[in-house]
Each structure stands twice: as structure tokens, then as C-alpha cells.
Design a protein around this motif. Structure first.
Motif, PDB file in Angstrom:
ATOM      1  N   LYS A  51       0.837  -1.205   0.000  1.00  0.00           N
ATOM      2  CA  LYS A  51       0.000   0.000   0.000  1.00  0.00           C
ATOM      3  C   LYS A  51       0.871   1.253   0.000  1.00  0.00           C
ATOM      4  O   LYS A  51       0.519   2.259  -0.636  1.00  0.00           O
ATOM      5  N   ILE A  52       1.982   1.192   0.706  1.00  0.00           N
ATOM      6  CA  ILE A  52       2.923   2.317   0.686  1.00  0.00           C
ATOM      7  C   ILE A  52       3.525   2.449  -0.708  1.00  0.00           C
ATOM      8  O   ILE A  52       3.643   3.556  -1.249  1.00  0.00           O
ATOM      9  N   TYR A  53       3.893   1.313  -1.313  1.00  0.00           N
ATOM     10  CA  TYR A  53       4.465   1.348  -2.665  1.00  0.00           C
ATOM     11  C   TYR A  53       3.502   2.015  -3.647  1.00  0.00           C
ATOM     12  O   TYR A  53       3.896   2.841  -4.480  1.00  0.00           O
ATOM     13  N   GLU A  54       2.217   1.644  -3.555  1.00  0.00           N
ATOM     14  CA  GLU A  54       1.218   2.160  -4.496  1.00  0.00           C
ATOM     15  C   GLU A  54       1.079   3.672  -4.398  1.00  0.00           C
ATOM     16  O   GLU A  54       0.908   4.357  -5.411  1.00  0.00           O
ATOM     17  N   HIS A  55       1.151   4.201  -3.176  1.00  0.00           N
ATOM     18  CA  HIS A  55       0.927   5.635  -2.988  1.00  0.00           C
ATOM     19  C   HIS A  55       2.164   6.479  -3.247  1.00  0.00           C
ATOM     20  O   HIS A  55       2.072   7.704  -3.335  1.00  0.00           O
ATOM     21  N   THR A  56       3.322   5.827  -3.359  1.00  0.00           N
ATOM     22  CA  THR A  56       4.555   6.593  -3.553  1.00  0.00           C
ATOM     23  C   THR A  56       5.255   6.282  -4.865  1.00  0.00           C
ATOM     24  O   THR A  56       6.254   6.928  -5.182  1.00  0.00           O
ATOM     25  N   GLY A  57       4.730   5.318  -5.638  1.00  0.00           N
ATOM     26  CA  GLY A  57       5.415   4.931  -6.865  1.00  0.00           C
ATOM     27  C   GLY A  57       6.802   4.416  -6.582  1.00  0.00           C
ATOM     28  O   GLY A  57       7.776   4.787  -7.264  1.00  0.00           O
ATOM     29  N   ALA A  58       6.924   3.563  -5.565  1.00  0.00           N
ATOM     30  CA  ALA A  58       8.237   3.096  -5.100  1.00  0.00           C
ATOM     31  C   ALA A  58       8.999   2.369  -6.200  1.00  0.00           C
ATOM     32  O   ALA A  58       8.443   1.543  -6.926  1.00  0.00           O
ATOM     33  N   ASN A  59      10.295   2.681  -6.305  1.00  0.00           N
ATOM     34  CA  ASN A  59      11.157   1.970  -7.252  1.00  0.00           C
ATOM     35  C   ASN A  59      11.732   0.721  -6.585  1.00  0.00           C
ATOM     36  O   ASN A  59      11.484   0.449  -5.405  1.00  0.00           O
ATOM     37  N   THR A  60      12.515  -0.024  -7.325  1.00  0.00           N
ATOM     38  CA  THR A  60      13.062  -1.278  -6.810  1.00  0.00           C
ATOM     39  C   THR A  60      13.952  -1.059  -5.593  1.00  0.00           C
ATOM     40  O   THR A  60      13.899  -1.827  -4.624  1.00  0.00           O
ATOM     41  N   ALA A  61      14.748  -0.001  -5.623  1.00  0.00           N
ATOM     42  CA  ALA A  61      15.662   0.267  -4.504  1.00  0.00           C
ATOM     43  C   ALA A  61      14.889   0.526  -3.219  1.00  0.00           C
ATOM     44  O   ALA A  61      15.255   0.034  -2.143  1.00  0.00           O
ATOM     45  N   LEU A  62      13.799   1.295  -3.313  1.00  0.00           N
ATOM     46  CA  LEU A  62      12.995   1.597  -2.128  1.00  0.00           C
ATOM     47  C   LEU A  62      12.299   0.338  -1.610  1.00  0.00           C
ATOM     48  O   LEU A  62      12.257   0.081  -0.398  1.00  0.00           O
ATOM     49  N   LYS A  63      11.777  -0.466  -2.525  1.00  0.00           N
ATOM     50  CA  LYS A  63      11.136  -1.713  -2.109  1.00  0.00           C
ATOM     51  C   LYS A  63      12.134  -2.629  -1.405  1.00  0.00           C
ATOM     52  O   LYS A  63      11.801  -3.271  -0.398  1.00  0.00           O
ATOM     53  N   ASP A  64      13.359  -2.673  -1.913  1.00  0.00           N
ATOM     54  CA  ASP A  64      14.399  -3.488  -1.279  1.00  0.00           C
ATOM     55  C   ASP A  64      14.684  -3.007   0.135  1.00  0.00           C
ATOM     56  O   ASP A  64      14.935  -3.810   1.046  1.00  0.00           O
ATOM     57  N   LEU A  65      14.664  -1.675   0.338  1.00  0.00           N
ATOM     58  CA  LEU A  65      14.871  -1.122   1.674  1.00  0.00           C
ATOM     59  C   LEU A  65      13.789  -1.609   2.632  1.00  0.00           C
ATOM     60  O   LEU A  65      14.069  -2.027   3.763  1.00  0.00           O
ATOM     61  N   PHE A  66      12.543  -1.552   2.180  1.00  0.00           N
ATOM     62  CA  PHE A  66      11.431  -2.002   3.013  1.00  0.00           C
ATOM     63  C   PHE A  66      11.588  -3.483   3.364  1.00  0.00           C
ATOM     64  O   PHE A  66      11.357  -3.894   4.503  1.00  0.00           O
ATOM     65  N   THR A 119      16.443  -4.572  11.681  1.00  0.00           N
ATOM     66  CA  THR A 119      17.775  -4.207  12.161  1.00  0.00           C
ATOM     67  C   THR A 119      17.651  -2.959  13.024  1.00  0.00           C
ATOM     68  O   THR A 119      16.606  -2.309  13.059  1.00  0.00           O
ATOM     69  N   GLY A 120      18.738  -2.605  13.700  1.00  0.00           N
ATOM     70  CA  GLY A 120      18.713  -1.416  14.539  1.00  0.00           C
ATOM     71  C   GLY A 120      18.704  -0.121  13.752  1.00  0.00           C
ATOM     72  O   GLY A 120      18.378   0.933  14.292  1.00  0.00           O
ATOM     73  N   ALA A 121      19.047  -0.177  12.473  1.00  0.00           N
ATOM     74  CA  ALA A 121      19.088   1.015  11.626  1.00  0.00           C
ATOM     75  C   ALA A 121      17.835   1.067  10.763  1.00  0.00           C
ATOM     76  O   ALA A 121      17.316   0.043  10.332  1.00  0.00           O
ATOM     77  N   LEU A 122      17.355   2.267  10.516  1.00  0.00           N
ATOM     78  CA  LEU A 122      16.192   2.456   9.642  1.00  0.00           C
ATOM     79  C   LEU A 122      16.487   3.617   8.711  1.00  0.00           C
ATOM     80  O   LEU A 122      16.667   4.755   9.156  1.00  0.00           O
ATOM     81  N   ASP A 123      16.557   3.324   7.422  1.00  0.00           N
ATOM     82  CA  ASP A 123      16.851   4.353   6.432  1.00  0.00           C
ATOM     83  C   ASP A 123      15.739   5.401   6.426  1.00  0.00           C
ATOM     84  O   ASP A 123      14.554   5.076   6.459  1.00  0.00           O
ATOM     85  N   ARG A 124      16.128   6.667   6.365  1.00  0.00           N
ATOM     86  CA  ARG A 124      15.139   7.757   6.379  1.00  0.00           C
ATOM     87  C   ARG A 124      14.204   7.693   5.177  1.00  0.00           C
ATOM     88  O   ARG A 124      13.077   8.193   5.230  1.00  0.00           O
ATOM     89  N   ASP A 125      14.659   7.072   4.083  1.00  0.00           N
ATOM     90  CA  ASP A 125      13.795   6.973   2.907  1.00  0.00           C
ATOM     91  C   ASP A 125      12.564   6.113   3.179  1.00  0.00           C
ATOM     92  O   ASP A 125      11.518   6.296   2.545  1.00  0.00           O
ATOM     93  N   VAL A 126      12.667   5.179   4.119  1.00  0.00           N
ATOM     94  CA  VAL A 126      11.506   4.377   4.506  1.00  0.00           C
ATOM     95  C   VAL A 126      10.458   5.266   5.165  1.00  0.00           C
ATOM     96  O   VAL A 126       9.278   5.238   4.802  1.00  0.00           O
ATOM     97  N   LEU A 127      10.885   6.071   6.126  1.00  0.00           N
ATOM     98  CA  LEU A 127       9.950   6.966   6.796  1.00  0.00           C
ATOM     99  C   LEU A 127       9.394   8.011   5.829  1.00  0.00           C
ATOM    100  O   LEU A 127       8.214   8.352   5.877  1.00  0.00           O
ATOM    101  N   ARG A 128      10.255   8.494   4.954  1.00  0.00           N
ATOM    102  CA  ARG A 128       9.816   9.514   4.007  1.00  0.00           C
ATOM    103  C   ARG A 128       8.737   8.962   3.078  1.00  0.00           C
ATOM    104  O   ARG A 128       7.773   9.663   2.744  1.00  0.00           O
TER     105      ARG A 128
END
Length: 253
Positions: free
Chosen positions: A20-35, A73-82
Motif C-alpha cells: 500500500k505504501i508502494y502504491e501511494h509513492t510509486g516506489a522503485n526497486t531500490a525503495l522496495k528493497d529497503l522495506f 535491524t537497529g538502523a532504519l533508512d530515512r527513505d523508509v519513513l519519508r
């Protein structure tokens, strides 16, 4: 920094599928991999709204949504929150969970002056990690939803600024927060300054990394001069934050 005891009436508890997040943001492959790598679950945990917290909506803040993001993991990329922020047309407060630890994260999200249908998303600010069993405090006192949002975001801004720029001492920082609540300086101005401090701190670290790699003496001399200037600029920015003396000495970083 404390966690908040979100009102029971505001509980929402809806799991949000990543697609649902992907659909609303037009997520590319790199962003999906982050998620996939970093996010285990996203829960829309609470809706802070006039009917659930008994505060009037404002033009900029009709509701505040609380999202709980459980990380792998203990780290969360800001692009996920964005990406989540871009998908949800309301200000958000994130509770980020990893194991038995939790922290708050947020950006100061506001409608664009050029287009009220678009949202401005800036840098993210965060608390320290806390135990999931840490005591929770009541919501800050506020007159309306807009003021509540500022009360929730401001401690994250102040706390992270103090961590990024260790030249800010505890007592001046406390005074800085008190002045903020008295509205002597707007939250937008404090955030602009905090973002400038973060950028300058990153610049100091970048120059330090160059210095550590450089072997030639004459080049190290030049880089050292650049580093001193960058530290002085960081000192100036932090001094503005707590009314200190811009000429005071700052510890080496």
C-alpha cells in the motif's frame, strides 16, 4: 525524552501492508528493497484527532497519526519513513521498534505554501533508544491540534541538536526548550537551525575523513585549516541555538 501514553480513545491498530505504501509513492526497486531488508511490520497505531483527544483542528493540522514501525535491524533508512510520510496526508509521529527497544522519530511535516495539497517533508529527528517498558507520559498540554503537534516534535528537535552538536550544554539546552515553549522563536525557525547544525556537523565529519586519508604534509595543513573553519561555523550555529557567546571555544570533534 519520554514515550507518550497515547489516549485509549485514539487507538487504531491497523496493520499497513507494504504494497500500500508502494502504491501511494510509486516506489522503485531500490525503495522496495529497503522495506524488505529493514521493515518487519507497519502498524497505524493511533489517530490523534479532535474527537479522540478533545482538541480543535487547525488549518495545518487536522489530525496527527502515530505509526509503529518494527524493524529487522537497529538502523532504519530515512527513505523508509519519508515514503510513509508521503503516502499519508497527515502529520506523523513514528514509534520505531527493534527488539526490546523503542524510539520516537518525526519530521516537521506541513502543507506547502505553493500548493496546500502537497506536503513539505524535511529532515528527521529522533530520540534516544528507550526500553519498550519505559514509563509513558501523558500528552503535552496544548490548546489545539497544531500546538499539540509542535509539542510532540519540539523535544525531538532539541534533543537531536544537542547530540549532534556536543558543545550545547545541558543547562543552556533546557533554557532553549523553555524559550521555545514561550514561543519566542517559532518551531519552523528552530527546525531550520537544527537542520543547518546537522548539515554542518556532517561537513565537519566529511573533512575529518579527508584529513585521515591524506598523507602529504602540505595538503594536511590546508585540510586542517578547512576543518578549523568548519568547526567555527558549527560553533556559531550552536551558539545561536542557546544564546551563547559565538566566540567561545568549542571542544575538538
Amino acid at each position: 525524552m519520554t514515550l507518550y501514553d497515547w489516549p485509549r480513545a485514539a487507538a487504531f491498530g491497523r496493520v499497513i501492508p507494504k504494497n500500500k505504501i508502494y502504491e501511494h509513492t510509486g516506489a522503485n526497486t531500490a525503495l522496495k528493497d529497503l522495506f524488505v531488508r529493514e521493515v518487519d511490520q507497519i502498524v497505524w497505531s493511533h489517530k490523534l484527532a479532535p474527537e479522540t483527544v478533545n482538541l480543535a483542528a487547525t488549518k495545518q493540522v487536522a489530525e496527527i497519526q502515530v505509526f509503529r514501525v518494527t524493524t529487522r535491524t537497529g538502523a532504519l533508512d530515512r527513505d523508509v519513513l519519508r515514503a510513509i510520510d508521503k503516502a499519508i496526508p497527515f502529520p506523523l509521529i513514528f514509534e520505531v521498534v527493534h527488539g526490546n527497544q523503542i524510539k520516537l522519530m518525526a519530521t516537521y511535516k506541513r502543507p506547502s505554501g505553493a500548493d496546500s495539497a502537497r506536503w513539505v517533508v524535511g529532515d528527521y529527528f529522533e530520540s534516544d533508544w528507550l526500553s519498550k517498558d519505559a514509563p509513558r507520559a501523558q500528552l503535552p498540554v496544548a490548546l489545539d491540534m497544531g500546538a499539540l503537534y509542535e509539542r510532540l516534535v519540539e523535544p525531538l528537535v532539541a534533543g537531536q541538536t544537542a547530540r549532534v552538536a556536543p558543545g550545547i550544554a545541558e543547562a543552556p539546552q533546557t533554557a532553549y526548550i523553555a524559550a521555545a515553549f514561550e514561543e519566542t522563536v517559532s518551531l519552523a525557525e528552530r527546525i531550520a537551525q537544527a537542520e543547518a547544525i546537522q548539515r554542518q556537523a556532517r561537513e565537519v565529519e566529511r573533512i575529518k575523513a579527508r584529513l585521515s586519508r591524506e598523507k602529504q604534509f602540505n595538503k594536511r595543513v590546508a585540510i586542517n585549516a578547512e576543518l578549523r573553519a568548519a568547526k567555527q561555523e558549527l560553533e556559531r550555529l550552536t551558539s545561536l541555538g542557546h544564546g551563547g557567546n559565538p566566540g567561545a571555544a568549542m571542544p575538538d570533534v
